[in-house]
Design a protein around this motif. Structure first.
Motif, mmCIF file in Angstrom:
data_model
loop_
_atom_site.group_PDB
_atom_site.id
_atom_site.type_symbol
_atom_site.label_atom_id
_atom_site.label_comp_id
_atom_site.label_asym_id
_atom_site.label_seq_id
_atom_site.Cartn_x
_atom_site.Cartn_y
_atom_site.Cartn_z
ATOM 1 N N PRO A 164 0.835 -1.204 0.000
ATOM 2 C CA PRO A 164 0.000 0.000 0.000
ATOM 3 C C PRO A 164 0.871 1.256 0.000
ATOM 4 O O PRO A 164 1.993 1.243 0.531
ATOM 5 C CB PRO A 164 -0.794 -0.122 1.310
ATOM 6 N N LEU A 165 0.360 2.328 -0.595
ATOM 7 C CA LEU A 165 1.158 3.544 -0.695
ATOM 8 C C LEU A 165 0.270 4.791 -0.698
ATOM 9 O O LEU A 165 -0.938 4.729 -0.896
ATOM 10 C CB LEU A 165 2.036 3.505 -1.956
ATOM 11 N N GLY A 166 0.910 5.908 -0.426
ATOM 12 C CA GLY A 166 0.250 7.205 -0.480
ATOM 13 C C GLY A 166 1.156 8.171 -1.212
ATOM 14 O O GLY A 166 2.360 8.235 -0.934
ATOM 15 N N LEU A 167 0.582 8.914 -2.156
ATOM 16 C CA LEU A 167 1.358 9.819 -2.998
ATOM 17 C C LEU A 167 0.842 11.239 -2.849
ATOM 18 O O LEU A 167 -0.369 11.465 -2.796
ATOM 19 C CB LEU A 167 1.236 9.399 -4.475
ATOM 20 N N ASP A 168 1.763 12.198 -2.794
ATOM 21 C CA ASP A 168 1.360 13.606 -2.859
ATOM 22 C C ASP A 168 2.324 14.360 -3.759
ATOM 23 O O ASP A 168 3.535 14.088 -3.765
ATOM 24 C CB ASP A 168 1.347 14.260 -1.478
ATOM 25 N N ILE A 169 1.760 15.304 -4.522
ATOM 26 C CA ILE A 169 2.570 16.238 -5.307
ATOM 27 C C ILE A 169 2.099 17.655 -4.985
ATOM 28 O O ILE A 169 0.925 17.882 -4.743
ATOM 29 C CB ILE A 169 2.483 15.959 -6.824
ATOM 30 N N GLU A 209 5.136 15.173 2.356
ATOM 31 C CA GLU A 209 5.263 13.942 3.135
ATOM 32 C C GLU A 209 4.093 13.790 4.096
ATOM 33 O O GLU A 209 3.563 12.683 4.268
ATOM 34 C CB GLU A 209 6.583 13.914 3.901
ATOM 35 N N ALA A 210 3.673 14.880 4.732
ATOM 36 C CA ALA A 210 2.525 14.805 5.640
ATOM 37 C C ALA A 210 1.268 14.364 4.895
ATOM 38 O O ALA A 210 0.492 13.531 5.383
ATOM 39 C CB ALA A 210 2.300 16.161 6.310
ATOM 40 N N GLU A 211 1.062 14.912 3.689
ATOM 41 C CA GLU A 211 -0.107 14.526 2.893
ATOM 42 C C GLU A 211 -0.001 13.077 2.432
ATOM 43 O O GLU A 211 -1.001 12.341 2.434
ATOM 44 C CB GLU A 211 -0.218 15.456 1.680
ATOM 45 N N ALA A 212 1.185 12.646 2.024
ATOM 46 C CA ALA A 212 1.363 11.267 1.565
ATOM 47 C C ALA A 212 1.139 10.278 2.700
ATOM 48 O O ALA A 212 0.533 9.214 2.504
ATOM 49 C CB ALA A 212 2.762 11.093 0.965
ATOM 50 N N LEU A 272 -1.747 7.370 2.859
ATOM 51 C CA LEU A 272 -1.403 5.976 3.113
ATOM 52 C C LEU A 272 -2.338 5.372 4.150
ATOM 53 O O LEU A 272 -2.753 4.213 4.036
ATOM 54 C CB LEU A 272 0.051 5.866 3.559
ATOM 55 N N GLY A 273 -2.687 6.141 5.172
ATOM 56 C CA GLY A 273 -3.671 5.702 6.155
ATOM 57 C C GLY A 273 -3.166 4.710 7.172
ATOM 58 O O GLY A 273 -3.961 4.092 7.887
ATOM 59 N N ASP A 320 13.023 14.101 -7.252
ATOM 60 C CA ASP A 320 13.394 15.394 -7.814
ATOM 61 C C ASP A 320 12.523 15.745 -9.015
ATOM 62 O O ASP A 320 12.246 14.892 -9.864
ATOM 63 C CB ASP A 320 14.862 15.385 -8.248
ATOM 64 N N HIS A 321 12.094 17.005 -9.064
ATOM 65 C CA HIS A 321 11.338 17.510 -10.213
ATOM 66 C C HIS A 321 11.498 19.023 -10.256
ATOM 67 O O HIS A 321 11.601 19.678 -9.210
ATOM 68 C CB HIS A 321 9.853 17.136 -10.098
ATOM 69 N N ALA A 322 11.497 19.587 -11.447
ATOM 70 C CA ALA A 322 11.740 21.021 -11.600
ATOM 71 C C ALA A 322 10.649 21.881 -10.977
ATOM 72 O O ALA A 322 10.922 22.962 -10.452
ATOM 73 C CB ALA A 322 11.887 21.362 -13.085
ATOM 74 N N GLU A 323 9.391 21.448 -11.021
ATOM 75 C CA GLU A 323 8.273 22.264 -10.544
ATOM 76 C C GLU A 323 7.602 21.727 -9.298
ATOM 77 O O GLU A 323 6.916 22.478 -8.603
ATOM 78 C CB GLU A 323 7.193 22.364 -11.632
ATOM 79 N N LEU A 324 7.781 20.447 -9.012
ATOM 80 C CA LEU A 324 6.965 19.783 -8.002
ATOM 81 C C LEU A 324 7.786 19.248 -6.834
ATOM 82 O O LEU A 324 8.939 18.853 -6.993
ATOM 83 C CB LEU A 324 6.227 18.593 -8.620
ATOM 84 N N ALA A 325 7.139 19.236 -5.673
ATOM 85 C CA ALA A 325 7.579 18.379 -4.577
ATOM 86 C C ALA A 325 6.786 17.082 -4.721
ATOM 87 O O ALA A 325 5.556 17.106 -4.781
ATOM 88 C CB ALA A 325 7.288 19.028 -3.229
ATOM 89 N N ILE A 326 7.479 15.956 -4.801
ATOM 90 C CA ILE A 326 6.852 14.648 -4.975
ATOM 91 C C ILE A 326 7.321 13.746 -3.848
ATOM 92 O O ILE A 326 8.524 13.540 -3.678
ATOM 93 C CB ILE A 326 7.229 14.003 -6.331
ATOM 94 N N VAL A 327 6.378 13.211 -3.068
ATOM 95 C CA VAL A 327 6.727 12.300 -1.982
ATOM 96 C C VAL A 327 5.816 11.076 -2.047
ATOM 97 O O VAL A 327 4.597 11.202 -2.166
ATOM 98 C CB VAL A 327 6.620 12.961 -0.601
ATOM 99 N N LEU A 328 6.428 9.906 -1.969
ATOM 100 C CA LEU A 328 5.708 8.636 -1.936
ATOM 101 C C LEU A 328 6.012 7.948 -0.615
ATOM 102 O O LEU A 328 7.179 7.733 -0.280
ATOM 103 C CB LEU A 328 6.151 7.748 -3.101
#
Length: 205
Positions: A111-116, A159-162, A166-167, A177-185
């Motif tokens: 199971p996973l949780g993703l936020d951008i 990270e808090a949202e991800a 995840l629950g 890493d991304h030029a415009e986004l913070a991405i956390v899984l």
């Protein structure tokens, strides 16, 4: 032919590359509950984010499992992530969006949780940090160079949202890493390798 990836994969779509004809095709993939929710959105941007998030999930899952995107059935659940109905043995997934970006994460193992989050230079991240994380965190960020502090804030926010999505307790959280986004899984079990990042134009096979 399926493309089973070890660990997890994140699919990322710039919605600006999707034209109205493609959107019409994607609307036909929605189940009854999804279509009803799609119709209720008042803001066009939010309606588009919802549609493209569900379409991207179907395209990514279709490639992973070797099935047509239209064959993937989701059950709408108010206030919760959708539930996969068909195929019954499908992967774990999470959907996220921010601005013109839409993303989904898939894993056959955990199971996973993703936020951008789009990094907006106009936002007062110190004020947001005080409100969301408290004065101690805001003070830590204030000691960093401006851009470094901004990046640290968005990483913490995502990270808090991800973790929330995840629950459950996360065994690991990974920032990409991304030029415009913070991405956390965040994942319930440790990943054997870093998640793959797949940039999609969302043309189904």
């Amino acid at each position: 032919m399926s493309t089973i990836l070890p660990g997890a994969a994140i699919w990322l779509l710039d919605s600006r590359c999707i034209d109205p004809a493609q959107q019409t095709q994607y609307e036909a993939w929605l189940g009854a509950g999804e279509a009803a929710r799609h119709a209720r959105f008042v803001r066009p941007q939010r309606q588009r984010q919802f549609l493209l998030g569900r379409a991207l999930l179907r395209v990514a899952m279709g490639k992973l499992l070797g099935v047509a995107p239209a064959a993937i059935a989701l059950e709408e659940r108010p206030g919760q992530a959708p539930r996969l109905l068909s195929p019954a043995d499908g992967p774990h997934f999470s959907i996220a969006h921010s601005g013109h970006w839409v993303a989904c994460a898939l894993s056959v193992t955990t199971p996973l949780g993703l936020d951008i989050e789009m990094r907006d230079p106009r936002r007062d991240v110190l004020a947001l940090a005080r409100q969301a994380f408290g004065p101690a965190v805001a003070a830590e960020l204030e000691q960093l160079p401006l851009e470094q502090g901004r990046a640290a804030f968005y990483r913490r926010w995502s990270e808090a949202e991800a973790r929330y999505k995840l629950g459950r307790e996360a065994a690991s959280c990974v920032a990409l890493d991304h030029a415009e986004l913070a991405i956390v899984l965040c994942c319930a079990a440790p990943l054997a390798q870093a998640p793959a990042l797949v940039l999609s134009g969302m043309a189904p096979d």
